[in-house]
Design an enzyme around this catalytic site. Sequence first.
Site, PDB file in Angstrom:
ATOM      1  N   ASP A   9      10.179  59.980  40.872  1.00  0.00           N
ATOM      2  CA  ASP A   9      11.314  59.487  40.073  1.00  0.00           C
ATOM      3  C   ASP A   9      11.574  60.253  38.774  1.00  0.00           C
ATOM      4  O   ASP A   9      11.843  59.639  37.730  1.00  0.00           O
ATOM      5  CB  ASP A   9      11.109  58.005  39.750  1.00  0.00           C
ATOM      6  N   ASP A  51      14.591  56.706  42.862  1.00  0.00           N
ATOM      7  CA  ASP A  51      15.269  55.416  42.909  1.00  0.00           C
ATOM      8  C   ASP A  51      16.701  55.696  43.357  1.00  0.00           C
ATOM      9  O   ASP A  51      17.343  56.630  42.858  1.00  0.00           O
ATOM     10  CB  ASP A  51      15.286  54.770  41.513  1.00  0.00           C
ATOM     11  N   HIS A  59      16.753  42.895  40.414  1.00  0.00           N
ATOM     12  CA  HIS A  59      16.139  44.053  39.750  1.00  0.00           C
ATOM     13  C   HIS A  59      17.034  44.549  38.621  1.00  0.00           C
ATOM     14  O   HIS A  59      16.547  45.051  37.618  1.00  0.00           O
ATOM     15  CB  HIS A  59      15.898  45.147  40.785  1.00  0.00           C
ATOM     16  N   HIS A  73      20.320  51.238  36.621  1.00  0.00           N
ATOM     17  CA  HIS A  73      19.825  52.606  36.532  1.00  0.00           C
ATOM     18  C   HIS A  73      19.796  53.233  37.918  1.00  0.00           C
ATOM     19  O   HIS A  73      19.718  52.545  38.925  1.00  0.00           O
ATOM     20  CB  HIS A  73      18.415  52.632  35.921  1.00  0.00           C
ATOM     21  N   LYS A  98      14.504  55.309  47.585  1.00  0.00           N
ATOM     22  CA  LYS A  98      13.982  53.946  47.685  1.00  0.00           C
ATOM     23  C   LYS A  98      14.833  52.989  46.853  1.00  0.00           C
ATOM     24  O   LYS A  98      15.530  53.395  45.924  1.00  0.00           O
ATOM     25  CB  LYS A  98      12.528  53.890  47.199  1.00  0.00           C
ATOM     26  N   CYS A 159       6.178  53.051  38.628  1.00  0.00           N
ATOM     27  CA  CYS A 159       6.340  53.683  39.940  1.00  0.00           C
ATOM     28  C   CYS A 159       5.215  54.658  40.284  1.00  0.00           C
ATOM     29  O   CYS A 159       4.841  54.784  41.454  1.00  0.00           O
ATOM     30  CB  CYS A 159       7.700  54.352  40.023  1.00  0.00           C
TER      31      CYS A 159
END
Length: 210
Positions: A9, A51, A59, A73, A98, A159
């Site tokens: 990420d 992401d 979330h 985000h 993901k 993460c």
Amino acid sequence: MTRALVIVDVQNDFCEGGSMGVDGGARVAADLSEHLEAHGINYDFVVATQDWHIDPGTHFSETPDFVDSWPPHCVAGTKGAQLHPDLDTDEIDAYFRKGAYAAAYSGFEGLLAPEDEVATGDLEDDGDEDDAEVLSLDDWLRQNEVDEVVVAGIATDYCVRATALDAVQAGYSTSVLLDLTAGINEERVAETIAELEDNGIEVVQEQVQN
């Protein structure tokens, strides 16, 4: 041993100036590029996770608690979801996205991105695709006979942590390059390091990977 570097990420929204910028994020991008130039030969494969949110439910929040909910985000197809420009992508073999419809902290929740979209791509509703036909990160690593995973990226205490824990649980020899990560909360980072080590994950506190 067949070794893969998993870059977690390192995206615009997680670096300074992004919607959830982490201090040191841009530094991680640049340092990873230097690391790959100097030590890329030590890895059989390099992969990156992103992401890639479409509608991740709770979330996202306009009033986030910064524990379970966060400002919007890395929305799929936006500049914020792109990898940071200081990260050299020339050595990256595959990308895994993901969190389309869930939080998805771990890179092992990611699915292989289409080759023609590489690191950015266009916003598409992946819900119409047959996920059974798309390789997960674990599928891809096993297909390539990887047995050692090295983790770096953002954020150390979220993460990166989740990805490393899933890697060791899946049976990979796992390490984290701490100097090539950036964390959100200093106290939580310290707790994360202890947790990783308690789970048999090597936490390497220098950039050189032999």
